[in-house]
Structures are given as structure tokens and as C-alpha cells.
Enzyme design. Structure first.
Site, PDB file in Angstrom:
ATOM      1  CD  GLN A 136      -2.890  -1.119   0.042  1.00 34.76           C
ATOM      2  OE1 GLN A 136      -3.170  -0.080  -0.542  1.00 34.76           O
ATOM      3  NE2 GLN A 136      -3.396  -2.290  -0.324  1.00 34.76           N
TER       4      GLN A 136
ATOM      5  CG  HIS B 249     -48.538  16.901  14.510  1.00 39.69           C
ATOM      6  ND1 HIS B 249     -48.268  18.132  13.991  1.00 39.69           N
ATOM      7  CD2 HIS B 249     -47.552  16.062  14.056  1.00 39.69           C
ATOM      8  CE1 HIS B 249     -47.176  18.065  13.247  1.00 39.69           C
ATOM      9  NE2 HIS B 249     -46.714  16.810  13.269  1.00 39.69           N
TER      10      HIS B 249
ATOM     11  CG  HIS C  14      -1.517   3.184  -3.505  1.00 37.87           C
ATOM     12  ND1 HIS C  14      -2.039   3.072  -4.769  1.00 37.87           N
ATOM     13  CD2 HIS C  14      -1.954   2.090  -2.823  1.00 37.87           C
ATOM     14  CE1 HIS C  14      -2.760   1.971  -4.856  1.00 37.87           C
ATOM     15  NE2 HIS C  14      -2.718   1.353  -3.683  1.00 37.87           N
TER      16      HIS C  14
ATOM     17  CD  GLU D  77      -7.243   2.231   2.168  1.00 35.21           C
ATOM     18  OE1 GLU D  77      -7.855   2.406   1.105  1.00 35.21           O
ATOM     19  OE2 GLU D  77      -6.037   2.549   2.317  1.00 35.21           O
ATOM     20  CG  HIS D  78      -5.911  -2.073   2.926  1.00 33.51           C
ATOM     21  ND1 HIS D  78      -5.558  -0.792   2.522  1.00 33.51           N
ATOM     22  CD2 HIS D  78      -6.690  -2.578   1.932  1.00 33.51           C
ATOM     23  CE1 HIS D  78      -6.103  -0.545   1.340  1.00 33.51           C
ATOM     24  NE2 HIS D  78      -6.788  -1.605   0.959  1.00 33.51           N
TER      25      HIS D  78
ATOM     26  CG  ASP E  72      -5.889  -3.189  -2.958  1.00 28.13           C
ATOM     27  OD1 ASP E  72      -6.725  -2.740  -2.154  1.00 28.13           O
ATOM     28  OD2 ASP E  72      -4.666  -2.999  -2.840  1.00 28.13           O
TER      29      ASP E  72
END
Length: 434
Positions: free
Chosen positions: A256, A417, A259, A324-325, A358
Site C-alpha cells: 500500500q 397533529h 501508492h 484502511e487495510h 484491492d
């Protein structure tokens, strides 16, 4: 390369010793708001100007012709087309099975049906520019389609030549998307949210991006639906021990990080010698990577090796980071899942690297980052739908519940009401049917 954090024997001080995940402090919400407002008032010319400023290319007409999408698909190698088709099938099938189904609740003469209705138009953002992410096309568009959305528009930043990567265009064609614009960054989010002369506004904006894109999504929320949480730069936490080869753990820490900067990469273990072996392997893997510079930028800034007392404390660290992971490559990995509360996606065992998620596992790889997994989860069909309740009431049911309605309405001082039930009773007793 990786900063070392030693928590052994200090379990009561985790919150003080670990860096708090947070959005990129270099991104100014004020600056992002100014860009959004520029597009909102300036339309297509503003989008063109910002594309030239940030992407370095002039794109007079951002809409990609359908013929280019078809040609891109035909240009792919047979093996890449097959891989995309495999991913397409699995992603679409998973989200169709996960899609919310209606249900009916009945009691005392009242029937309530809960119906899931898709939005009319979805806008998806696919990162790009210097890299190509056809998988993100599949992981966003197919989720919207599984939710029942018929009208989907896709935006992605142009590359140095002003065009999109053929693989991205090919993925759009495979998914049946015909409206694709060469627009990225904050200007794309603003265009999808508010519309321009050539891009009609969407009801929901989805897709990952850098911190600028993620911040823009936060700022347009409320004016438009924003799918998923803060889907920014990628993150991973790998919990591993000696049962996992050091090279395998090292590769997964790096996967990761490649990236680029802004994300985080963690190794968490209770074995000092193993930590040293993994760190050595990381150095070798990074040196071999074609994306060495991007990977190093992440690891140098936000790469960590964390030593803990054991699996229980490792789970505490993971829950604090809320990554995230999260990969569990250790003895008793399945049992450790039960201790995890905060993670976008969890990958269990030696044969489940995050890369499988992924691309082909099925669930969307658009996941919460920057600690937002504490309160949010992956992109799902729920992000493209909303619940609509249909209420039916029999006369007998009305008679049972009207007194409670009147009592509550009077307590709140809402005369009409209360009258809506009391007058109906009068109509009923006088023979007048509502």
C-alpha cells in the site's frame, strides 16, 4: 526507514505513545473551498483553468468520446481483458448479494414496508494522472450499478498528454459507462456536486483520492450525498509473527505504501528478531520497486514498526490506528478477528494479502482512511440508495394508536397533529369517511 515504537510493558499508555491518524495537515479547507466556489460559479472555463494549473495540460473538451472507450477495450491484451472480466463478475456478484432488501413490519393494524430506492445519478471519481487505476472504476461503478443506479458519470484526471490511461477507459467501457470526463482533483468533485455546462450534477459522489479530493468531498457533503468515509491516501497495518516468512510480511507492508505519500504503513509484532528481519526485507524490496521513490516517501514519513507484548496488544494498536487495510498473518489469526473493532477491511491468514481485496475478492476497495474506520466502513450499495418507508394503517389499527398520537402531539403543543387523529374519529362516528 520505518520508525520504531516499543510498547512492550506499557499497555496502559498506548494512546500517548502512538501517532494519531489524521488528515494531511498541509491541506487547507479554506483553499479547497475557494477552488470549489471557483468551479461552482465559473463552470467549464474554471474546470479547464484548474486542470491546466494542477495537471499541466489544456483540455478544451473534457468528455471522452464513446468510440475512444471502445477502442481502449479492444487495445488491451487478452490476458488483461480476462483479468478485468474476472474482477467485474466477482465485484458485481458480491454487491448484488449484499444489496439491501426490503422488509415489512406489521403490528396492531399498522404495516410498514421499508423499500431501498437508488439515487437517480451517481458521480464516481477515479484517481489518475501519473498512475492508472482501472480497478477503481470497477470498485465504484459496479457498486452503484448493483444498487440500481442507471445514470453514472465518471471523472478522472488526465495524464501528461491530456488523455486518460487506456486501461481506465477500457474498464469504463466494460462497465457500460458512456459519460467519462478528463477532469480530476477538487475541480472534479465540485463539478460532480454542482454541475457545469457539460457535467450535470450527481446525487452522490463516490471514490477515493488524495487529501485534497477527500477534503473536497467533505466540504460538498450536505449539498450532495458523499459515499463512504474519508477515502484518502492508502494505509495498511500488518500484524505478523514468525509463522509468516519475513519477505511476505515485508511485501505486504510495502504494497500500500507504493501508492505514494500521505498514507501509513505499519508492521506490528511481538518478536524483536522477526521485526528486524522484516525491516531488512523491506529495504531489499523497496530497492527493487519501480515505484521506489513513491514507496520511500510513504515509509520515511509514516512507516512504523511497532513492538508489542502479544496479539491482544497488537489488536489494541490496530483498533487505535483504525487502518484502511489490516492483515493478520500470525498464529491464531482467526481468533484475533474477534478483537478487531475498527478497520476498513481485514485480511486473514497467509493467503489473503490486501492486494486480493484491492482487485478481485468482491467488496469495494474504496475504504475509510485517516482513522475514519472508527465510525465508517467500505463503499457499499447503501451509499447509492436511501430507505423509503411506506405506511398502511387499518381502521382498527388507527383506533388502537390514535390516543397515543394525540397525547404525544398535545405534549409538544402541535394542535394540528392531534386534530389529525381526533377529527378522523369524529368523521368516523358521524359516517364521514376520510
Amino acid at each position: 526507514m520505518l520508525k520504531r515504537l516499543d510498547l512492550r510493558g506499557r499497555s496502559d499508555q498506548i494512546a500517548e505513545l502512538l501517532p494519531r491518524p489524521e488528515m494531511d495537515a498541509a491541506v487547507s479547507s479554506t483553499a479547497v473551498r475557494e477552488l470549489i466556489d471557483h468551479v461552482r460559479t465559473g463552470g467549464d472555463p474554471a474546470v479547464r483553468e484548474l486542470t491546466h494549473r494542477f495537471d499541466g495540460v489544456d483540455v478544451p473538451d473534457a468528455l471522452v468520446p464513446e468510440s475512444d472507450l471502445r477502442a481502449a477495450w479492444k487495445s488491451l491484451s487478452p490476458s488483461l481483458r480476462s483479468a478485468m472480466e474476472t474482477a467485474h463478475q466477482r465485484i458485481l456478484e458480491f454487491h448484488r448479494t449484499e444489496a439491501a432488501v426490503g422488509h415489512t413490519y406489521e403490528r396492531d393494524g399498522v404495516s410498514v414496508r421499508s423499500i431501498s430506492q437508488p439515487v437517480d445519478r451517481a458521480g464516481v471519481y477515479v484517481p489518475g494522472g501519473l498512475a492508472a487505476y482501472p480497478s477503481t472504476v470497477l470498485m465504484t461503478v459496479l457498486v452503484a450499478q448493483a444498487a440500481g443506479v442507471d445514470d453514472i458519470v465518471l471523472c478522472s484526471p488526465p495524464g501528461p498528454g491530456g488523455n486518460l490511461a487506456p486501461s481506465v477507459m477500457a474498464a469504463a467501457h466494460l462497465c457500460g459507462v458512456t459519460e467519462v470526463h478528463r477532469v480530476g482533483g477538487v475541480q472534479a468533485v465540485a463539478a460532480l456536486a454542482y454541475g457545469t455546462e457539460t457535467i450535470r450534477p450527481a446525487d452522490v459522489v463516490a471514490g477515493p483520492g488524495n487529501a485534497w479530493v477527500a477534503t473536497a468531498k467533505q466540504l460538498v457533503a450536505g449539498d450532495v450525498g458523499v459515499a463512504s468515509a474519508f477515502a484518502g491516501p492508502s494505509e495498511i497495518v500488518v500484524i505478523a509473527d514468525g509463522t509468516c516468512p519475513p519477505a511476505a510480511a515485508a511485501t505486504d507492508v510495502v504494497l500500500q505504501a507504493e501508492h505514494g505519500p500521505g498514507g501509513q504503513a505499519w508492521l506490528v509484532t511481538w518478536d524483536l528478531a522477526y521485526a528486524d528481519a522484516v525491516c531488512d526485507a523491506i529495504g531489499q524490496i523497496v530497492d527493487l520497486s519501480p515505484r521506489r521513490d513513491e514507496t520511500l516517501a510513504t515509509l520515511d514519513a509514516d512507516g512504523f514498526v511497532c513492538l508489542v507484548d502479544g496479539p491482544a496488544q497488537a489488536a489494541e494498536v490496530a483498533n487505535f490506528v483504525a487502518p484502511e487495510h489490516l492483515q493478520l498473518m500470525c498464529d491464531g489469526a482467526e481468533e484475533l478477528v474477534g478483537k478487531i473493532r475498527h478497520a476498513g477491511a481485514v485480511f486473514v491468514g497467509p493467503w489473503a494479502p490486501a492486494s486480493v481485496g484491492d482487485y478481485v475478492a468482491g467488496p469495494s476497495h474504496v475504504l475509510p482512511t485517516a482513522g475514519t474506520a472508527r465510525f465508517a466502513g467500505a463503499l457499499t450499495t447503501d451509499d447509492f440508495t436511501k430507505r423509503m418507508h411506506v405506511v398502511d394503517v387499518t381502521e382498527a389499527g388507527f383506533d388502537r394508536l390514535a390516543p397515543a398520537v394525540a397525547e404525544l402531539a398535545e405534549a409538544e403543543g402541535l394542535w394540528a397533529h392531534a386534530a389529525s387523529v381526533s377529527r378522523r374519529k369524529e368523521w368516523s362516528t358521524s359516517g364521514i369517511r376520510p
